[in-house]
Design a protein around this motif. Structure first.
Motif, PDB file in Angstrom:
ATOM      1  N   GLY A  11      12.846 -84.631 -12.835  1.00 32.88           N
ATOM      2  CA  GLY A  11      12.488 -85.543 -11.768  1.00 32.88           C
ATOM      3  C   GLY A  11      12.520 -84.974 -10.364  1.00 32.88           C
ATOM      4  N   ILE A  12      12.611 -83.673 -10.204  1.00 30.34           N
ATOM      5  CA  ILE A  12      12.642 -83.076  -8.874  1.00 30.34           C
ATOM      6  C   ILE A  12      11.253 -82.548  -8.543  1.00 30.34           C
ATOM      7  CG2 ILE A  12      13.655 -81.247  -7.456  1.00 30.34           C
ATOM      8  CD1 ILE A  12      16.056 -81.332  -9.415  1.00 30.34           C
ATOM      9  N   PRO A  13      10.617 -83.079  -7.513  1.00 28.90           N
ATOM     10  CA  PRO A  13       9.296 -82.553  -7.122  1.00 28.90           C
ATOM     11  C   PRO A  13       9.408 -81.092  -6.691  1.00 28.90           C
ATOM     12  CG  PRO A  13       9.745 -84.640  -6.035  1.00 28.90           C
ATOM     13  CD  PRO A  13      11.020 -84.204  -6.693  1.00 28.90           C
ATOM     14  N   ARG A  14       8.329 -80.349  -6.841  1.00 26.98           N
ATOM     15  CA  ARG A  14       8.321 -78.934  -6.448  1.00 26.98           C
ATOM     16  C   ARG A  14       7.940 -78.806  -4.969  1.00 26.98           C
ATOM     17  NH1 ARG A  14       7.287 -78.701 -11.835  1.00 26.98           N
ATOM     18  NH2 ARG A  14       8.183 -76.987 -12.967  1.00 26.98           N
ATOM     19  N   THR A  15       8.737 -79.444  -4.135  1.00 26.48           N
ATOM     20  CA  THR A  15       8.549 -79.323  -2.689  1.00 26.48           C
ATOM     21  C   THR A  15       9.803 -78.698  -2.097  1.00 26.48           C
ATOM     22  OG1 THR A  15       9.502 -81.490  -2.200  1.00 26.48           O
ATOM     23  CG2 THR A  15       7.119 -81.420  -2.629  1.00 26.48           C
ATOM     24  N   ALA A  16       9.653 -78.066  -0.949  1.00 30.25           N
ATOM     25  CA  ALA A  16      10.797 -77.413  -0.306  1.00 30.25           C
ATOM     26  C   ALA A  16      11.918 -78.412  -0.039  1.00 30.25           C
ATOM     27  CB  ALA A  16      10.354 -76.733   0.985  1.00 30.25           C
ATOM     28  N   GLU A  17      11.566 -79.590   0.452  1.00 33.53           N
ATOM     29  CA  GLU A  17      12.580 -80.589   0.790  1.00 33.53           C
ATOM     30  C   GLU A  17      13.330 -81.073  -0.443  1.00 33.53           C
ATOM     31  OE1 GLU A  17       9.295 -80.931   1.666  1.00 33.53           O
ATOM     32  OE2 GLU A  17       9.474 -80.286   3.747  1.00 33.53           O
ATOM     33  N   ALA A  18      12.599 -81.351  -1.519  1.00 36.22           N
ATOM     34  CA  ALA A  18      13.229 -81.857  -2.736  1.00 36.22           C
ATOM     35  C   ALA A  18      14.119 -80.796  -3.381  1.00 36.22           C
ATOM     36  CB  ALA A  18      12.167 -82.335  -3.726  1.00 36.22           C
ATOM     37  N   ILE A  19      13.629 -79.567  -3.405  1.00 33.62           N
ATOM     38  CA  ILE A  19      14.404 -78.486  -4.005  1.00 33.62           C
ATOM     39  C   ILE A  19      15.670 -78.233  -3.190  1.00 33.62           C
ATOM     40  CG2 ILE A  19      14.400 -76.008  -4.521  1.00 33.62           C
ATOM     41  CD1 ILE A  19      11.372 -76.390  -5.212  1.00 33.62           C
ATOM     42  N   ALA A  20      15.538 -78.152  -1.869  1.00 34.78           N
ATOM     43  CA  ALA A  20      16.705 -77.924  -1.008  1.00 34.78           C
ATOM     44  C   ALA A  20      17.739 -79.038  -1.190  1.00 34.78           C
ATOM     45  CB  ALA A  20      16.281 -77.817   0.454  1.00 34.78           C
ATOM     46  N   GLY A  21      17.265 -80.261  -1.318  1.00 33.76           N
ATOM     47  CA  GLY A  21      18.173 -81.389  -1.487  1.00 33.76           C
ATOM     48  C   GLY A  21      18.888 -81.393  -2.830  1.00 33.76           C
ATOM     49  N   SER A  45       4.621 -70.142  -3.510  1.00 41.07           N
ATOM     50  CA  SER A  45       4.596 -70.911  -4.761  1.00 41.07           C
ATOM     51  C   SER A  45       5.569 -70.325  -5.777  1.00 41.07           C
ATOM     52  CB  SER A  45       3.184 -70.932  -5.352  1.00 41.07           C
ATOM     53  OG  SER A  45       2.316 -71.647  -4.518  1.00 41.07           O
ATOM     54  N   ALA A  46       5.625 -69.000  -5.843  1.00 39.24           N
ATOM     55  CA  ALA A  46       6.542 -68.349  -6.780  1.00 39.24           C
ATOM     56  C   ALA A  46       8.001 -68.637  -6.407  1.00 39.24           C
ATOM     57  CB  ALA A  46       6.292 -66.842  -6.807  1.00 39.24           C
ATOM     58  N   VAL A  47       8.302 -68.644  -5.110  1.00 40.50           N
ATOM     59  CA  VAL A  47       9.660 -68.959  -4.655  1.00 40.50           C
ATOM     60  C   VAL A  47      10.006 -70.394  -5.035  1.00 40.50           C
ATOM     61  CG1 VAL A  47      11.118 -69.291  -2.610  1.00 40.50           C
ATOM     62  CG2 VAL A  47       9.668 -67.261  -2.788  1.00 40.50           C
ATOM     63  N   LEU A  48       9.092 -71.316  -4.786  1.00 42.17           N
ATOM     64  CA  LEU A  48       9.348 -72.721  -5.128  1.00 42.17           C
ATOM     65  C   LEU A  48       9.561 -72.897  -6.623  1.00 42.17           C
ATOM     66  CD1 LEU A  48       6.781 -74.524  -2.802  1.00 42.17           C
ATOM     67  CD2 LEU A  48       9.272 -74.515  -2.570  1.00 42.17           C
ATOM     68  N   GLU A  49       8.760 -72.230  -7.426  1.00 41.56           N
ATOM     69  CA  GLU A  49       8.883 -72.352  -8.877  1.00 41.56           C
ATOM     70  C   GLU A  49      10.232 -71.823  -9.358  1.00 41.56           C
ATOM     71  OE1 GLU A  49       7.687 -73.584 -12.586  1.00 41.56           O
ATOM     72  OE2 GLU A  49       6.682 -73.919 -10.687  1.00 41.56           O
TER      73      GLU A  49
END
Length: 94
Positions: A11-21, A45-49
């Motif tokens: 349930g975590i979106p692959r966005t910087a804000e969601a991942i950081a949170g 994109s690779a970092v986010l993934e």
């Protein structure tokens, strides 16, 4: 035989804000630094993934998991060797 269904997407979106949170606080700074240093596009994109997977793991860990991991790292329980010592002994066994 049919194909087994894939597990539900975390349930975590692959966005910087969601991942950081979702990351454990001790990892958040490293994630943001790596994301900031990456070039736009495929590199970001690779970092986010990569960090998305860590964020999912962080949100699924329980207090018992954290205590167990800490004991493995430090050898803080009877009969448990510190992780560094174990890895060092495995490295010499090759």
């Amino acid at each position: 035989m049919g194909v087994l269904p894939r597990p539900a997407e975390p349930g975590i979106p692959r966005t910087a804000e969601a991942i950081a949170g979702a990351l454990a606080p001790v990892r958040r700074g490293a994630f943001l630094e790596e994301l900031h240093a990456a070039r736009a596009g495929d590199e970001q994109s690779a970092v986010l993934e990569r960090w998305h997977l860590r964020a999912v793991a962080d949100t699924r860990r329980t207090d018992a998991d954290r205590a167990r991991a800490a004991a493995l790292r430090t050898g803080g329980r009877d009969g448990v060797r510190p992780l560094g010592a174990l890895l060092a002994s495995l490295g010499g066994a090759r």
